[in-house]
Enzyme design. Structure first.
Site, PDB file in Angstrom:
ATOM      1  N   ASP A 453       0.854  -1.183   0.000  1.00 30.50           N
ATOM      2  CA  ASP A 453       0.000   0.000   0.000  1.00 30.50           C
ATOM      3  C   ASP A 453       0.896   1.241   0.000  1.00 30.50           C
ATOM      4  O   ASP A 453       1.847   1.344   0.792  1.00 30.50           O
ATOM      5  CB  ASP A 453      -0.894   0.011   1.244  1.00 30.50           C
ATOM      6  N   GLU A 496      -4.773   2.344  -4.095  1.00 31.39           N
ATOM      7  CA  GLU A 496      -3.308   2.339  -4.049  1.00 31.39           C
ATOM      8  C   GLU A 496      -2.766   1.046  -3.467  1.00 31.39           C
ATOM      9  O   GLU A 496      -1.581   0.965  -3.117  1.00 31.39           O
ATOM     10  CB  GLU A 496      -2.809   3.533  -3.224  1.00 31.39           C
TER      11      GLU A 496
END
Length: 576
Positions: A453, A496
């Site tokens: 992430d 993301e």
């Protein structure tokens, strides 16, 4: 009495021009395919009970009727006839050498017996043989058609020859005169031409049969059946069948018309299958189906010896089948079907050959060698062009299949791929995770899962804009891709967040891969409106445990990821 005598004299005077015309035809030692029809006369023998003595003497001698200019046009309801040929030998006929040949190229002659001109002893010698119901061994000159070798005449001699004939008078019957040398040369040329044409047809059958079996394409099977009908009908039409097998019965005629019907039916079947007319032109397709039934009717008529009807239907088909074939080909070509080019070329050649042959069949043109062989030569050329059309069709089908396969792969990849990063999407991740966990559980091989992430990505987007954020995601995806083996798989899990499946890899090796990704990505900088900036990435690692399922593995990797976030970000945490 004087009145009756006057009538007889008047009738004789009317007959003199006809007799003079009949006897004016000259045969010479140099003639080649001389049509003797103008000198041929016929006398019906409906009860098959007239002898040579009766027909050569009054009153029947005067009852002979003249033939047509190109052939005898006989009544359709009588099978037995006496024929009389009266010609004159050329004045320059040499005193030595061979005689001459009298022959007919008509396949419908069932029996033919020739009575030669009287010899020195005043007797007529008989030559039997030549008809398809008579033994082939009786033929004095072996060949496809009945032919008789006549003795050398005296120069200027008037010749009167009688023939007894049994036939099915469906077409005009022509007789020809040849010198022996010309007849021998013609027979040799026939052997070459027919051997070549029949060889082409047989080669096309064998070659395309193997192709059809290997490709499992119905069009090839229909093509083979069509060309087989063409070969079989040609063997009977041109007389080679009797050279291969001595039928001596009506079976010859029945089989000939059966194969003519077969040929007609398969011609229409090939048009339908090759051009795929059902969706393109349903009405024309229905018409061709009806024409296939039309061909079957011809076959049935032949098997039941209804030759007149079979001939009439076949002749009619010879006129309209090329029109239908060309019309169907033009429609397919206009619809963009490229193999129809070869198809149209093939049928145009056969249409011309068929038209010439039918004109000869109905007696509108004379039958020289080229006309006699036109249909067979046209058939051989058509078979080769149709074989090319089939090959072009297969090539086109393969191209279309490759395009469809490529599109299917592209659509499949698009359904599995994230449009921004080029990595697999979450849907594919869910499927692949289940498959990899199942495989690892069955084989006992290790399996590791990395969850990644981007740190503070929302703030990065807010400060620098979404285009800059997209660059960050693309750069991370490229970094992940460059760090993996071929067996590994990377996914954009959402937003993301990314995931990496590492099969057959230990925890230490997987951690090394994760650290390499983190360090490489941290070294990259991105140009924004506020200058060059860099980003970090946090990673969570989990390895599949004994008896663990996919959901549990994903939860542990996700928990490790959030542990890395809590520990300060831009680091890797391993699940316990």
């Amino acid at each position: 009495m004087p009145r009756r005598l006057a009538i007889v004299v008047f009738a004789a005077l009317l007959a003199l021009p006809r007799l003079a015309e009949a006897a004016s035809l000259v045969v010479s030692p140099r003639m080649t395919d001389l049509n003797l029809s103008a000198a041929m006369e016929y006398l019906p023998d409906p009860h098959n009970n007239l002898s040579l003595a009766q027909v050569s003497a009054p009153p029947l001698r005067q009852a002979f009727r003249p033939g047509g200019p190109t052939g005898l046009v006989l009544p359709k309801d009588i099978d037995y006839y006496w024929l009389r040929l009266r010609v004159r030998a050329a004045d320059d006929w040499p005193d030595h050498g061979p005689g001459w040949v009298l022959f007919s190229d008509n396949i419908y002659l069932q029996e033919l017996t020739l009575h030669q001109p009287p010899g020195p002893d005043g007797r007529r010698h008989v030559q039997a043989g030549g008809g398809m119901y008579q033994p082939f061994a009786w033929r004095q000159l072996a060949g496809r058609y009945p032919a008789f070798l006549l003795p050398r005449p005296q120069p200027g001699q008037e010749l009167e020859i009688f023939l007894r004939m049994r036939t099915v008078p469906v077409i005009p019957i022509a007789f020809f005169g040849d010198s022996l040398a010309a007849h021998t040369a013609g027979a040799l040329a026939d052997d070459y031409v027919f051997g070549l044409c029949f060889g082409v047809l047989l080669t096309m059958i064998i070659y395309n049969l193997f192709l059809g079996i290997s490709l499992r394409d119905r069009a090839y099977l229909v093509y083979v059946l069509y060309i087989f009908g063409m070969l079989a009908a040609g063997l009977f039409m041109y007389g080679q069948a009797q050279m291969l097998w001595d039928f001596q019965s009506e079976l010859y005629g029945r089989l000939f018309w059966f194969f003519m019907g077969w040929l007609t039916c398969m011609a229409y079947a090939f048009m339908r299958v090759f051009l795929g007319l059902r969706p393109l032109a349903p009405r024309l397709d229905a018409l061709l189906r009806a024409c296939m039934a039309y061909g079957l009717v011809i076959s049935l008529l032949g098997l039941f010896a209804q030759y007149h009807l079979a001939w009439a239907l076949t002749t009619a088909s010879g006129f309209f089948s090329p029109v239908l074939a060309v019309l169907a080909g033009v429609m397919a070509l206009r619809a963009g079907y490229r193999p129809a080019r070869y198809y149209l070329a093939a049928w145009s050649i056969l249409a011309l050959a068929t038209f010439i042959f039918v004109l000869r069949e109905v007696g509108l043109i004379d039958g020289g060698d080229l006309v006699r062989r036109s249909l067979l030569v046209g058939s051989a050329l058509e078979s080769m062009l149709l074989s090319l059309a089939l090959a072009d069709r297969i090539r086109l089908l393969r191209q279309e299949k490759d395009i469809l396969r490529h599109r299917a792969l592209l659509l499949g990849r698009l359904s599995q791929t994230d449009g921004l990063t080029g990595l697999f999407n979450k849907r594919h991740f869910d499927q692949e995770l289940l498959a990899q966990v199942r495989r690892a559980s069955e084989s006992g091989a290790p399996l590791c899962l990395l969850m990644l992430d981007v740190d503070d990505f929302k703030a990065f987007n807010d400060n620098h804009g979404h285009p800059a954020g997209d660059q960050v995601l693309q750069a991370l995806a490229e970094t992940i891709r460059a760090s993996l083996r071929q067996a590994d798989a990377a996914f954009r899990y959402g937003g993301e967040e990314f995931a990496v499946l590492l099969p057959d890899m230990s925890a230490e090796q997987a951690a090394a891969v994760g650290q390499r990704i983190r360090q490489t990505f941290a070294c990259q900088s991105f140009l924004t409106a506020h200058g060059a900036v860099s980003c970090g990435v946090s990673l969570g690692l989990a390895c599949l445990g004994q008896g663990e399922d996919a959901a549990s593995l994903l939860r542990r990797a996700d928990a490790a990821l959030y542990q890395a976030k809590r520990q300060g970000k831009n680091r890797l945490a391993t699940a316990g």
